[in-house]
Scaffold this motif. Structure first.
Motif, PDB file in Angstrom:
ATOM      1  N   UNK A  15       5.884   1.307  -0.241  1.00 22.96           N
ATOM      2  CA  UNK A  15       5.446  -0.252   0.048  1.00 22.96           C
ATOM      3  C   UNK A  15       5.511  -1.895  -0.678  1.00 22.96           C
ATOM      4  N   UNK A  16       5.521  -1.759  -1.377  1.00 19.43           N
ATOM      5  CA  UNK A  16       5.822  -3.032  -3.100  1.00 19.43           C
ATOM      6  C   UNK A  16       7.098  -3.149  -2.422  1.00 19.43           C
ATOM      7  N   UNK A  17       8.248  -2.551  -2.865  1.00 21.31           N
ATOM      8  CA  UNK A  17       9.362  -2.979  -3.006  1.00 21.31           C
ATOM      9  C   UNK A  17       9.304  -4.001  -1.214  1.00 21.31           C
ATOM     10  N   UNK A  18       9.572  -3.404  -0.323  1.00 24.02           N
ATOM     11  CA  UNK A  18       9.242  -3.766   1.070  1.00 24.02           C
ATOM     12  C   UNK A  18       8.718  -5.341   1.101  1.00 24.02           C
TER      13      UNK A  18
ATOM     14  N   UNK B  85      -9.380  -6.324  -4.581  1.00 26.08           N
ATOM     15  CA  UNK B  85      -8.296  -5.525  -4.361  1.00 26.08           C
ATOM     16  C   UNK B  85      -8.990  -4.235  -5.527  1.00 26.08           C
ATOM     17  N   UNK B  86      -9.569  -4.066  -6.341  1.00 19.11           N
ATOM     18  CA  UNK B  86      -9.374  -3.589  -7.613  1.00 19.11           C
ATOM     19  C   UNK B  86     -10.871  -2.652  -7.045  1.00 19.11           C
TER      20      UNK B  86
ATOM     21  N   UNK C 224      -3.298   0.577  -2.672  1.00 19.12           N
ATOM     22  CA  UNK C 224      -2.252   0.286  -4.420  1.00 19.12           C
ATOM     23  C   UNK C 224      -1.451  -0.306  -4.735  1.00 19.12           C
ATOM     24  N   UNK C 225       0.118  -0.525  -3.475  1.00 19.94           N
ATOM     25  CA  UNK C 225       1.212  -1.938  -3.310  1.00 19.94           C
ATOM     26  C   UNK C 225       0.453  -3.122  -3.791  1.00 19.94           C
ATOM     27  N   UNK C 226      -0.983  -2.851  -3.047  1.00 20.56           N
ATOM     28  CA  UNK C 226      -1.112  -4.420  -2.856  1.00 20.56           C
ATOM     29  C   UNK C 226      -1.175  -4.972  -4.304  1.00 20.56           C
TER      30      UNK C 226
ATOM     31  N   UNK D  41       1.137   9.634  -2.163  1.00 22.15           N
ATOM     32  CA  UNK D  41       1.008   8.689  -2.659  1.00 22.15           C
ATOM     33  C   UNK D  41       1.337   7.578  -3.003  1.00 22.15           C
ATOM     34  N   UNK D  42       1.561   7.729  -4.264  1.00 26.49           N
ATOM     35  CA  UNK D  42       2.196   6.750  -5.568  1.00 26.49           C
ATOM     36  C   UNK D  42       3.795   6.103  -4.772  1.00 26.49           C
TER      37      UNK D  42
END
Length: 350
Positions: free
Chosen positions: A73-76, A40-41, A276-278, A66-67
């Motif tokens: 997305x992370x919340x969902x 991912x990184x 980024x969300x991942x 984008x941030x």
């Protein structure tokens, strides 16, 4: 449950190895999460760099928006994971959210500090990759390992062994070699990058300190409470979205009102946002199954991939012998940190 197996030694004695099934699973999850983090990184750095340097018609996408989208997305994703943990029972799901978030406002507010720092850090990464090539950024960003180690010792009272401290020294030496200027690097930088190297370096350094503090602070909160890591990430994402929207309004308010919130977005932009969300979810898993310092060392393994792809695909980096020496030292430090001189890992009985 314990797994027992044995082998015959050269002298004919049977050596029995015993290892609990839970320990085996925990070890597998630890290295799986670390492997995913490396992937991912590397992918995030390369795609983010490419998206910030790609020349296209029309306005470029705003990193501040984008941030925010990545946080949403992370919340969902975390909401779905909590729903799954509630055995897909809507009533149980609502009760968990109500009991763990609404009924514990002070616990929720604790996440405002690391959330604000993470939001700053995420924006700084866009600034850094707009001004530094992916390979140089990757190696320099590993300075966060040192800041994380220092914060871990001071805030979590962790004790590092001799080999771990030695690995940190080697790591710092490797980063210093990578930053060591050479004539070829200076010429390549002037030719390949229109951005300011100084701005990029300052952005990375601030991000290193913010990453170290926020990561250890979050780990401390996770270990002091019994709330699930997914609940904590929902709380982080909530505050992150608020801080992110504040940043959009302050820094890019005029551009958003002129060209829209999603100006310049394309398929590549969405890939960057998803990666980024991942990242937040993978890091949470690493903190749960490994630890924060090991997370930083696992990330350093992506330097090799970033260097190769940056040279062959992005073509914005010309490697030198000094850079390779520094990269090798970073990798040596990675393995040295994981070395345990007492590693009798398994119980051995004659």
């Amino acid at each position: 449950m314990r797994l027992t197996f044995g082998i015959m030694s050269a002298s004919g004695e049977k050596i029995i190895f015993e290892k609990s099934e839970s320990q085996t699973m925990s070890t597998n999850l630890k290295y799986l999460s670390l492997g995913i983090l490396v992937f991912q990184t590397t992918s995030l750095v390369l795609t983010m760099r490419y998206s910030r340097t790609l020349k296209e018609e029309g306005p470029r996408y705003l990193s501040s928006t984008a941030v925010v989208i990545a946080e949403l997305m992370k919340i969902m994703a975390c909401v779905l994971l909590v729903y799954k943990d509630s055995k897909c029972n809507l009533r149980a799901f609502n009760r968990v959210l109500h009991d763990e978030i609404l009924n514990k406002p002070m616990e929720t507010l604790k996440l405002a500090i690391p959330s604000g720092i993470y939001t700053l850090q995420n924006n700084l990464l866009y600034v850094a990759l707009s001004n530094l090539d992916a390979a140089t950024y990757q190696v320099t960003y590993q300075l966060k390992i040192l800041t994380t180690a220092l914060f871990s010792v001071s805030m979590l009272s962790k004790k590092l062994g001799v080999y771990q401290w030695l690995s940190l020294v080697i790591l710092m030496t490797g980063v210093a070699f990578v930053q060591w200027p050479t004539e070829s690097q200076v010429g390549a930088t002037k030719e390949l990058s229109a951005g300011s190297q100084f701005v990029g370096l300052v952005a990375v350094l601030i991000a290193c300190f913010s990453s170290g503090f926020a990561g250890v602070y979050f780990e401390k909160i996770l270990k002091e409470t019994k709330q699930s890591v997914w609940i904590r990430n929902i709380q982080l994402g909530f505050f992150g979205s608020i801080f992110g929207l504040m940043g959009v309004y302050i820094y890019d308010g005029e551009l958003v009102s002129k060209n829209g919130f999603f100006q310049g977005y394309n398929n590549l932009t969405w890939i960057v946002v998803v990666l980024q969300a991942l990242g937040g979810l993978v890091i949470a898993a690493v903190i749960k199954y490994a630890d924060n310092i090991l997370k930083g060392f696992a990330t350093s393994l992506s330097i090799i991939l970033s260097t190769l792809i940056s040279y062959f695909w992005l073509q914005d980096f010309i490697p030198t012998s000094v850079f390779f020496l520094g990269a090798v030292l970073v990798i040596v430090a990675t393995f040295l940190y994981g070395y345990d001189p007492k590693s009798a890992g398994n119980t051995i009985k004659a």
